[in-house]
Design an enzyme around this catalytic site. Structure first.
Site, PDB file in Angstrom:
ATOM      1  N   GLY A1231       0.822  -1.197   0.000  1.00  0.00           N
ATOM      2  CA  GLY A1231       0.000   0.000   0.000  1.00  0.00           C
ATOM      3  C   GLY A1231       0.857   1.248   0.000  1.00  0.00           C
ATOM      4  O   GLY A1231       1.994   1.242   0.470  1.00  0.00           O
ATOM      5  N   PHE A1235       1.852  10.239   2.746  1.00  0.00           N
ATOM      6  CA  PHE A1235       2.993  10.322   3.657  1.00  0.00           C
ATOM      7  C   PHE A1235       3.290   8.987   4.319  1.00  0.00           C
ATOM      8  O   PHE A1235       4.004   8.929   5.307  1.00  0.00           O
ATOM      9  CB  PHE A1235       2.729  11.368   4.747  1.00  0.00           C
ATOM     10  CG  PHE A1235       2.562  12.758   4.222  1.00  0.00           C
ATOM     11  CD1 PHE A1235       3.659  13.521   3.896  1.00  0.00           C
ATOM     12  CD2 PHE A1235       1.300  13.281   4.024  1.00  0.00           C
ATOM     13  CE1 PHE A1235       3.502  14.803   3.404  1.00  0.00           C
ATOM     14  CE2 PHE A1235       1.133  14.564   3.534  1.00  0.00           C
ATOM     15  CZ  PHE A1235       2.249  15.326   3.219  1.00  0.00           C
ATOM     16  N   CYS A1238       2.832   0.989   3.255  1.00  0.00           N
ATOM     17  CA  CYS A1238       2.486  -0.222   3.991  1.00  0.00           C
ATOM     18  C   CYS A1238       3.229  -1.394   3.359  1.00  0.00           C
ATOM     19  O   CYS A1238       3.236  -1.548   2.116  1.00  0.00           O
ATOM     20  CB  CYS A1238       0.982  -0.460   3.966  1.00  0.00           C
ATOM     21  SG  CYS A1238       0.429  -1.718   5.131  1.00  0.00           S
ATOM     22  N   ASP A1350     -13.523   7.013   6.795  1.00  0.00           N
ATOM     23  CA  ASP A1350     -12.871   6.567   5.561  1.00  0.00           C
ATOM     24  C   ASP A1350     -13.223   5.121   5.275  1.00  0.00           C
ATOM     25  O   ASP A1350     -12.357   4.310   4.961  1.00  0.00           O
ATOM     26  CB  ASP A1350     -11.355   6.744   5.683  1.00  0.00           C
ATOM     27  CG  ASP A1350     -10.675   6.725   4.305  1.00  0.00           C
ATOM     28  OD1 ASP A1350     -11.408   6.786   3.295  1.00  0.00           O
ATOM     29  OD2 ASP A1350      -9.437   6.654   4.250  1.00  0.00           O
TER      30      ASP A1350
END
Length: 1493
Positions: A1231, A1235, A1238, A1350
């Protein structure tokens, strides 16, 4: 040659082609004149020359085409081609050289497109030039006049393309000509021009900016003189696409363009392709529309209205949105610039949007952007840039700040205002104009207005009134009071006294109200300031009092102040309601203070006179008298307010006034009755209001007044030891009803009074019916007075029987007949009613008399009526003279009885026994005893009646009657101590029932009530509640459920139960029993007989006698006796019962339990389902342990490694190192964010697979870095405290070098978005499974006051089995400020993926947990379709997608293949209004999730 060319144009087949084509428009020399003068001659000449000169013409035509190509490559001559034909001498038609003719033809080709020739053309040339001009005129006139617009349109489109060759002919559809034309276009036009032309052709006609012209039409000369080539000339020369060419007779300013609204300027959108050999790109086109949809007068009126409107700019709540407020703090509207809409829902161009455009952005009324339905991004940015620059310019004024700081230290506020004005006057005019505008209301500030200054910040002045509104907004948002411009803390505390203070806390405001004798301005001013401190009406402003009410309101203003009285006349009902609340507060405080000073004999300013008045037992006329008088005058007006909440506030004010007003003497009672009379008259009209709540509340209010000192409107009720005598109770209300005889044409007044009379007769029968005996003999009125009251009411009803209004007539007839049925106990009274009907001369006389005689037949007194009134009058007098004995009342188990004897044909035969079958056949619905209250303000005793038979529906069928029988236990005389136990539960009123049949809800309530009553006071096997009611005939219009008829066995049990002793009032043999009973006895008698059937009713019940008179009068207003489930009462709406006065209403509880059994069962099932769902998700696998990431209790979960600089305090220092590439290894990237990144990772020591999220916290500035670090800490600590099977778990976190490392458990299945891209859309069973787990996780988060913000497929992770879903990525999550749903600090933040975000988030509005529920609906669409909602993948511009969602009026489309259950879940999640979306916990109860277990 020119003639031949024109000839060829003539033969093309277009009508008028010789005039429309460029060659025919003006050829060379005489040929042009010849063609212009006569088309037949030109056609003949063309026919003569055509055969011999075909080859020569074709060669000449090719040469002309090549010459045109060369002329395009070079800059054309600016002036010579245009006037060559006019300046050259006349030449013959057959010119030896083709150049002059061609030049003339080329010049003439511009003339038809350019419009009419200049007026000075004829003067610059000779007569032959004039002829040429005439020829051109005729050639230009023919397309506009003779040729239809459809034929002229293609020519206009060809000539409008300014980048094509100027001299290009209008060629026909010959193949070679078409090929040459396409080649010329391709060689002479740049590629971007092709694209721009295609776009323009698709867009339709464009709006061309009109060129400023003079009155003499000299713009054509200017165009010819300026060397601008095709750029300027082409903008005026070609006609707009699809429009007709201008007629040459009109002035040059009369070009055919779309009419404009006055003062609206058009922006030019046509580009300038060739200017000095330069090629420039096209300019951006402005937004479409731009025309006012209203007439000029309406437009001007709306603009003026906006410029005067009392609106206020509260704050900018989003990138392109404002919060606009009104005078009321509840009136707030969100205005969105760009889509140009407003939350008020009043359509386009509402007053709030125009307020922003005209006063916030300061657009001119003639600006086209004002009336555009949408604005483009660059236009919105321009508006906001100018707005912010204006605001910042007001803040940046250091020199003026310095000067005024010194001034503020040395002078008072008045001097400060004048000095600031003089200082600002020395600056430039634009800035001075800006400085003199209030930044909240955006209107000018005058010296005479009340102004305030930001003392510690920008030193800007604001309206005091506007600042109070801003302070209220800050208070409601729980924010400190700051300057709306510079955001600095506001020093003054004048605006923070918004809490309501009690009369003890603010006696100054009360004293100000109590001094009407000194209406000087300072007193009024201080009075208003004190009132502002308690109820804050300042933000409502000074309202205008209508001129018709100014004289009436003058005494009000003297007592209550201009501000309060003005608010009573506001157009905003919220303002009126708030004004009445403050009026109630002020009136009660003034009366309480006056009463306290007088009763306490305290001294003080006016203590002498007040004490003297108190000693004589009277109230203070100088203090309370004027307040009560003004208050009653106000209430007589405001009680007519059509808004229900305002009406309730008015009734609360009435109660506050009465309960604090003492009334000790008869003179005070008379005065109070006179003052209350207009108020009661207004409420009487409301008794027939179309709104059922209003009518019910009005009737209940008057009934409370009838209860006198036992009701909620008792005079002086809240005054300790007041000893008030009241206003008269029922007698006073009767005087109000009968005093002002309503006119027959005013049906509202008549209907209101009749509705109240109907309820009065039902609520207070002991006040009107002579045969009902009261236990309290000392307080009871003589029966003669009750008899007169009844006859006065029935006389009033009789007068309205023939009213033209159908409802008035029906209600009058019903009242008359129901009263006649009730007085059948006294035949003399019944006979009087028959006599009154005979004397009325009513058109309904025959039908009414037939019904009265039918009632008499039922109770077997018909023969008495037929024998004559004279025989019964004497007996009636004896009956009235009888006094109810008291000894029987002392021994009775009930408070009083109603007796009636069964009479034979001669009133002499009396039967003392009857069989149970006879009893069951003769049960009547009127045999009901009910409690009431007397005129002397004491609660009325209960009533006992004996059953009597009668037919309820008086039509042809004798069986069409309905009987309602409520049996009750009979108690012996020895049970007298049970009387207090019964009476202690009783309310103040008894409600006998309405004559039409009871509603099913009422019947159910009574059934429950009497079941409870019987279980308390008797053995359960003795009595059972029985409803006796037969069905109406099929011809009846009554459609109501009818209970079944009881069996004889149950009735015989009832008869057995009544064999115990009972008390009867047998005052005279001439008085009739209900249906049967002993007749010869006088005095008290205890008769244990089989036939004695009575119905004692529990004191709190409200009964409806199921008596149906006829279908023609049965369909009356139900408002006069509302059903028990929806009844609005004075106590429920106005009165506030204290705990010691509140009564336990077991009947209500039983009814609620009965009604909610089904609902409770469903809720229990849902709770059980929720518990199962939570239990299923409670178990989860153990989380792997990494030793180096473990922290002790109380330590911070973030571990700082040793090589990290000590710049991040508060973290735990690492006891064991846990570094990248040493103790843990980083794998492939899974991912990537702005900033953060992953990766898959592995712990070296244990081999545990993990996912690590690396976030760099280094930023450009220290302040920004601190914010990032704080946000990261919050996310990490939040995840460290979460523990749920559907929430991702964190193994630990470290801070190493410039990164934070978040170690979370490894989910091998990847994200939902990854699985969708790899395998396609999920089956519905999978979608349901994942949705349920998602809702479980969100429910856990929301219970912990966390919103994720989100939720999307990329943040929903699946384990290796594909069965477990966990919510991940809490980078956008935030903790709510409180446990409430709304969180103000989240407004304006755009976080998360746009396609999954709720509209309120994108609009910059406040949002809470419901935004996650919206995202759940979007996730359902994504899982079912394998693509995000709103077709987001097709939007390359994220701003366009934001605009689409924020301005959407419907939810995103839901896949049609979903089952109804899952589709319903998605629809519930995607409600546009946040408050309409159910919480996640409620969604888990949906059946679609229960069916899968």
């Amino acid at each position: 040659m020119a003639a031949a060319a024109g000839d060829r144009a003539s033969s093309s087949g277009f009508p008028g082609a010789a005039a429309a084509s460029p060659e025919a428009g003006g050829g060379g020399g005489g040929g042009g004149a010849l063609q212009g003068s006569g088309a037949p001659a030109a056609g003949a000449a063309g026919l003569l020359r055509e055969p011999g000169s075909a080859g020569r013409e074709r060669a000449d035509w090719r040469r002309r085409q090549l010459r045109k190509v060369r002329s395009v490559e070079l800059d054309q001559l600016p002036e010579q081609p245009l006037f060559l034909a006019a300046a050259s001498p006349p030449c013959p038609s057959t010119s030896p050289s083709p150049e002059p003719a061609d030049a003339a033809a080329g010049a003439s080709r511009f003339q038809p497109a350019a419009g009419p020739p200049p007026p000075g053309a004829a003067s610059r040339c000779g007569s032959h030039s004039a002829e040429l001009a005439a020829a051109r005129d005729s050639g230009a006139r023919s397309p506009a006049g003779a040729e239809p617009p459809s034929a002229a349109a293609p020519s206009g489109r060809e000539m409008e393309n300014k980048e094509t060759l100027k001299g290009l002919h209008k060629m026909e559809d010959r193949p070679e000509e078409r090929m040459i034309r396409e080649k010329l276009k391709a060689t002479c036009m740049p590629a971007w021009k092709h694209e721009w032309l295609e776009r323009r052709n698709r867009r339709g006609p464009v709006v061309v900016k009109p060129i400023p012209i003079k009155g003499d039409g000299s713009e054509v000369n200017n165009l010819a003189a300026e060397p601008q080539g095709e750029g300027q000339a082409g903008s005026a020369a070609p006609a707009p696409k699809g429009r007709r060419s201008p007629s040459p007779g009109s002035s040059p300013s009369g070009r055919s363009v779309k009419p404009e609204s006055p003062g609206v300027r058009r922006k030019r959108v046509s580009p300038v392709p060739f200017q000095s050999g330069r090629i420039t790109p096209p300019r951006r086109a402005p937004s479409p529309d731009g025309f006012s949809p209203y007439s000029p007068e309406e437009t001007s009126r709306r603009v003026n209205k906006v410029m005067r409107a009392r609106l206020y700019l509260l704050q900018q709540i989003g990138p392109n949105s404002f919060l606009i407020g009104g005078d009321s703090p509840d009136n707030k509207y969100r205005v969105f610039i760009g889509p140009q809409n407003c939350s008020c829902g009043r359509g386009a161009f509402c007053i709030h949007l125009l307020f922003v455009m005209l006063r916030v952005f300061q657009l001119e009324p003639s600006d086209p952007m004002l009336w555009r339905k949408t604005l483009k991004n660059f236009e919105v940015e321009s508006l906001f840039q100018k707005y912010h620059s204006r605001r910042s310019s007001r803040i940046k004024a250091p020199s003026r700040n310095t000067i005024q700081k010194f001034v503020s230290r040395m002078s008072n506020s008045h001097t400060l205002s004048s000095s600031s004005t003089s200082t600002s006057s020395s600056e430039n005019s634009i800035k001075d104009e800006e400085e003199q505008m209030c930044p909240i209301c955006l209107l000018g500030m005058l010296d005479e207005e009340s102004l305030t200054v930001c003392e510690d910040g920008c030193r800007n002045k604001l309206h005091h009134h506007c600042m109070s509104i801003w302070a209220e907004e800050c208070r409601r948002n729980r924010e400190p009071l700051i300057c709306p411009l510079c955001r600095s803390k506001w020093r003054s505390h004048d605006f923070y006294s918004h809490e309501l203070s009690s009369p003890v806390e603010s006696p100054a405001s009360l004293r100000a109200v109590q001094q009407p004798s000194s209406p000087q301005q300072p007193v009024a001013g201080s009075q208003r300031r004190n009132q502002e401190s308690s109820f804050n009406l300042t933000h409502f402003g000074t309202q205008q009092i209508p001129s018709a009410y100014k004289d009436l309101a003058e005494p009000w203003i003297q007592v209550f102040g201009m501000e309060l009285v003005g608010c009573l006349f506001s157009r905003n009902w919220n303002v009126r309601e708030m004004a009445l609340r403050r009026l109630s507060h002020d009136v009660s405080g003034a009366l309480l203070l006056a009463n306290g000073e007088s009763t306490g004999n305290s001294g003080g300013g006016s203590g002498g006179s007040l004490s003297a008045g108190a000693a004589s037992g009277s109230s203070q006329p100088s203090i309370s008298g004027d307040v009560v008088e003004a208050c009653c005058s106000v209430l007589s007006i405001v009680c007519a307010d059509p808004v229900y909440k305002v009406y309730v506030a008015a009734l609360k004010t009435l109660r506050a006034m009465l309960v604090y007003t003492p009334c000790h003497s008869l003179a005070e009672r008379i005065k109070l009755q006179r003052l209350l009379r207009p108020v009661v008259d207004t409420i009487l009209v409301k008794c027939a209001d179309a709104n059922s709540r209003t009518s019910q509340l009005s009737i209940s209010t008057v009934l409370e007044l009838c209860k006198g000192q036992a009701g909620e409107l008792a005079v002086g009720r809240e005054i300790l030891k007041a000893g008030s005598i009241g206003v008269g109770g029922v007698d006073y209300v009767l005087s109000c009803i009968l005093g002002n005889q309503a006119e027959s044409n005013n049906w509202q007044e008549l209907l209101g009074r009749l509705c109240l009379i109907d309820r009065l007769l039902l609520e207070f029968p002991a006040e009107f019916y002579p045969h009902i005996v009261s236990t309290d003999v000392s307080q009871a009125e003589p029966v003669e007075i009750r008899y007169k009251k009844l006859l006065s009411l029935l006389t009033f009803a009789l007068q309205s029987i023939d009213n033209s209004h159908s409802m008035v007539g029906k209600l009058s007839r019903r009242i008359y007949l129901s009263s006649a049925r009730m007085v059948t106990a006294v035949p003399a009274v019944f006979s009087k009613l028959v006599t009154m009907l005979n004397a009325s001369g009513s058109t309904h006389f025959t039908r009414m008399r037939r019904r009265l005689m039918a009632i008499a037949d039922e109770v077997e007194i018909a023969e008495v009526i037929q024998l004559g009134v004279e025989d019964t009058v004497d007996g009636h007098q004896d009956s009235l003279q009888a006094v109810a004995p008291t000894s029987c009342l002392e021994n009775s188990s009930l408070e009083h009885t109603v007796h009636r004897e069964k009479t034979g044909k001669g009133l002499s035969a009396t039967r003392l026994s009857a069989s149970s079958e006879d009893i069951s056949d003769r049960l009547a619905g009127v045999s009901v005893g009910l409690p009431s209250s007397t005129t002397t303000e004491q609660p009325k005793p209960a009533v006992q009646t004996k059953g009597r038979p009668h037919s309820q529906c008086l039509n042809s069928s004798p069986l069409s009657h309905a009987q309602l029988m409520f049996p009750a236990p009979s108690a012996p005389c020895s049970s007298a101590p049970s009387v207090p136990d019964i009476s202690k539960h009783r309310p103040q009123a008894f409600v006998p029932c309405k004559i039409p049949s009871a509603s099913p809800q009422t019947q159910r309530k009574f059934s429950l009530q009497f079941q409870r009553n019987c279980s308390e006071h008797r053995d359960s096997d003795q009595l059972s509640p029985v409803f006796t009611q037969s069905r109406p005939p099929p011809s009846s219009n009554i459609h109501r459920p009818k209970p079944s008829r009881p069996v004889p066995g149950s009735t015989s049990k009832l008869g057995d139960a009544t064999k115990s002793s009972m008390t009867l009032d047998l005052g005279s043999a001439s008085r009739c029993d209900d249906s049967f009973g002993g007749g010869g006895n006088s005095g008290n008698a205890v008769i244990p007989s089989d036939e004695t059937v009575f119905t004692p009713v529990e004191d709190k019940c409200r009964l409806d006698v199921n008596t149906e008179l006829n279908s023609s009068i049965e369909d009356l207003l139900e408002a006069s006796m509302p059903s028990s489930d929806t009844t609005v009462t004075f106590k429920s709406e106005v009165a506030v019962l204290s705990p010691e006065k509140a009564e336990n209403d077991d009947t209500y509880k039983d009814d609620v339990n009965h009604n909610q059994k089904c609902k409770e069962k469903m809720e229990a099932e849902e709770e059980e389902a929720l518990a199962i769902a939570m239990a299923m998700s409670a178990s989860q696998d153990a989380l792997p342990i990494v030793p180096q990431l473990q922290v002790e209790n109380g330590e911070d979960i973030i571990i700082i490694q040793q090589d990290t600089p000590e710049t991040l305090p508060g973290h735990t220092k690492a006891k064991q190192p846990y570094r990248e590439d040493a103790e843990w290894l980083k794998g492939q990237q899974i991912g990537l964010g702005a900033f953060s990144s992953c990766y898959q990772a592995q712990d070296v020591g244990t081999g545990t697979l993990m996912a690590v999220k690396q976030v760099t916290y280094v930023r450009n500035t220290s302040s920004e870095q601190e914010e990032v670090v704080e946000a990261l800490r919050e996310e990490i600590r939040m995840m460290g405290h979460l523990n749920h099977p559907n929430i991702i778990r964190m193994l630990g976190a470290t801070c190493e070098k410039s990164n934070y490392n978040l170690f979370i458990e490894w989910m091998a299945g990847g994200s939902v978005a990854h699985l969708l891209s790899k395998y396609g859309a999920f089956k519905e069973s999978v979608v349901i499974n994942y949705t349920e787990q998602l809702l479980r996780g969100l429910s856990y988060l929301h219970e912990n006051q966390i919103i994720h913000r989100d939720v999307k497929g990329a943040n929903l992770l699946i384990d290796s089995t594909g069965q477990r879903l966990r919510i991940a990525d809490f980078g956008a999550a935030a903790r709510l400020a409180s446990k409430g749903t709304g969180a103000g600090e989240f407004q304006g933040q755009l976080l998360g993926t746009i396609a999954f975000m709720a509209p309120e988030v994108l609009r910059g509005q406040q949002y809470g947990r419901s935004c996650d529920v919206w995202s759940v609906g979007c996730a359902i669409i994504e899982m079912a379709c394998a693509k995000p909602p709103w077709n987001a993948e097709k939007h390359s511009n994220h701003l366009a997608l934001i605009f689409k969602i924020a301005s959407a009026t419907t939810a995103p489309s839901i896949p049609s293949h979903l089952s109804p259950g899952l589709r319903d879940v998605a629809v519930r999640c995607l409600e546009l209004q946040p408050q309409d979306r159910p919480p996640s916990r409620e969604l888990l109860k949906h059946p679609v999730f229960r069916t899968t277990w």
